[in-house]
Design an enzyme around this catalytic site. Structure first.
Site, short mmCIF file in Angstrom:
data_model
loop_
_atom_site.label_atom_id
_atom_site.label_comp_id
_atom_site.label_asym_id
_atom_site.label_seq_id
_atom_site.Cartn_x
_atom_site.Cartn_y
_atom_site.Cartn_z
N HIS A 187 1.11 -1.38 -0.45
CA HIS A 187 0.09 0.01 -0.40
C HIS A 187 0.98 1.04 0.27
CE1 HIS A 187 1.10 -0.58 4.42
NE2 HIS A 187 0.73 1.06 4.00
N HIS A 203 5.58 6.78 -1.48
CA HIS A 203 6.39 5.44 -1.83
C HIS A 203 5.34 4.21 -1.27
CE1 HIS A 203 7.14 5.77 2.66
NE2 HIS A 203 7.51 4.52 2.20
P1 ATP Z 1 5.38 -3.53 11.53
O1 ATP Z 1 5.26 -2.39 11.69
O2 ATP Z 1 5.20 -4.67 11.96
O3 ATP Z 1 6.47 -3.46 10.03
P2 ATP Z 1 3.81 -2.11 9.31
O4 ATP Z 1 4.17 -1.17 10.05
O5 ATP Z 1 3.65 -2.85 8.10
O6 ATP Z 1 4.48 -3.27 10.30
P3 ATP Z 1 2.09 -0.21 10.85
O7 ATP Z 1 3.02 0.00 11.80
O8 ATP Z 1 1.34 -0.87 12.36
O9 ATP Z 1 2.11 -1.48 10.48
O10 ATP Z 1 1.81 0.88 10.26
C1 ATP Z 1 0.79 1.19 9.01
C2 ATP Z 1 1.54 2.06 8.33
O11 ATP Z 1 1.85 3.32 8.51
C3 ATP Z 1 2.78 1.48 7.35
O12 ATP Z 1 2.65 2.35 5.77
C4 ATP Z 1 4.04 2.68 8.30
O13 ATP Z 1 5.11 2.21 6.88
C5 ATP Z 1 2.99 3.97 8.11
N1 ATP Z 1 4.25 4.28 9.47
C6 ATP Z 1 3.83 3.82 10.78
N2 ATP Z 1 4.14 4.11 11.47
C7 ATP Z 1 4.89 5.30 11.58
C8 ATP Z 1 5.23 6.26 11.43
N3 ATP Z 1 5.80 6.75 13.31
N4 ATP Z 1 5.32 7.56 10.96
C9 ATP Z 1 5.13 7.67 9.43
N5 ATP Z 1 4.50 6.43 9.46
C10 ATP Z 1 4.50 5.24 9.60
#
Ligand code: ATP
Ligand code: MG
Length: 176
Positions: free
Chosen positions: A42, A124
């Site tokens: 996504h 991205h």
């Molecule tokens: P994991 O953290 O287990 O690797 P994930 O990153 O896919 O999994 P989430 O951490 O819930 O799942 O994040 C959901 C989305 O939000 C992802 O696209 C992630 O890159 C983005 N994201 C997560 N934390 C942040 C943050 N602090 N700032 C900006 N974007 C974020």
């Protein structure tokens, strides 16, 4: 009050997710790292993090008021951000409508007093996690054309088997 870990995103069709997964495997063959599971691919528009359930109805009302035309996104570049260990695919020329959608969402989040990202938006798709820094130039990748017609509010649950995403709501973009 219960909270959920929320984010707003563009989710491509299964066909485009499969093409993105192919691009991810090609990038992985060059740099290593771990491919993001195909159904999870996504583009994040805004990360809200832990959000109280009691604000979700107002949030949905606000997001329904976001006005933006649908657009085509041409994903034409892969790369690695070494510090984050992320392998990505991005549009080198994001259309104005994508910036407008992002800005409009930020405004609605701010109006609700929700935190917004201060860093510049870098549209991205994360293809790889734990990617080591790339050595040398990356091969060109076939461009992927993605017609974007909706955006979604997603609840994310982090588990030891990776995240689980649950769509809570979806809003259409105006027909171009
Ligand atoms: P994991 O953290 O287990 O690797 P994930 O990153 O896919 O999994 P989430 O951490 O819930 O799942 O994040 C959901 C989305 O939000 C992802 O696209 C992630 O890159 C983005 N994201 C997560 N934390 C942040 C943050 N602090 N700032 C900006 N974007 C974020
Ligand atoms: Mg994460």
């Amino acid at each position: 009050m219960a909270t959920q870990r929320l984010f707003l995103a563009l989710f491509p069709s299964h066909t485009i997710q499969r093409r993105l997964a192919e691009a991810g495997r090609a990038l992985q063959a060059h740099v290593g790292g771990r491919c993001v599971a195909t159904p999870l691919l996504h583009l994040t528009l805004a990360f809200l993090g832990d959000t109280s359930d009691d604000i979700v109805p107002a949030l949905c009302d606000r997001l329904a008021a976001v006005s933006c035309a649908s657009f085509d996104l041409t994903l034409d570049q892969v790369g690695v951000w070494p510090q984050a260990g992320i392998g990505w695919m991005q549009p080198t020329q994001p259309p104005a409508a994508l910036w407008q959608l992002h800005r409009s969402i930020q405004q609605q989040l701010q109006a609700l007093g929700l935190p917004v990202e201060q860093r510049a938006f870098k549209p991205h798709i994360t293809l790889l996690r734990k990617a080591p820094p790339s050595r040398g130039p990356l091969p060109p990748c076939p461009a992927i054309d993605w017609p974007v017609t909706t955006f979604q509010l997603i609840a994310s649950t982090l588990t030891t088997n990776g995240p689980q995403y649950r769509p809570l709501a979806s809003w259409p973009l105006a027909s171009a």
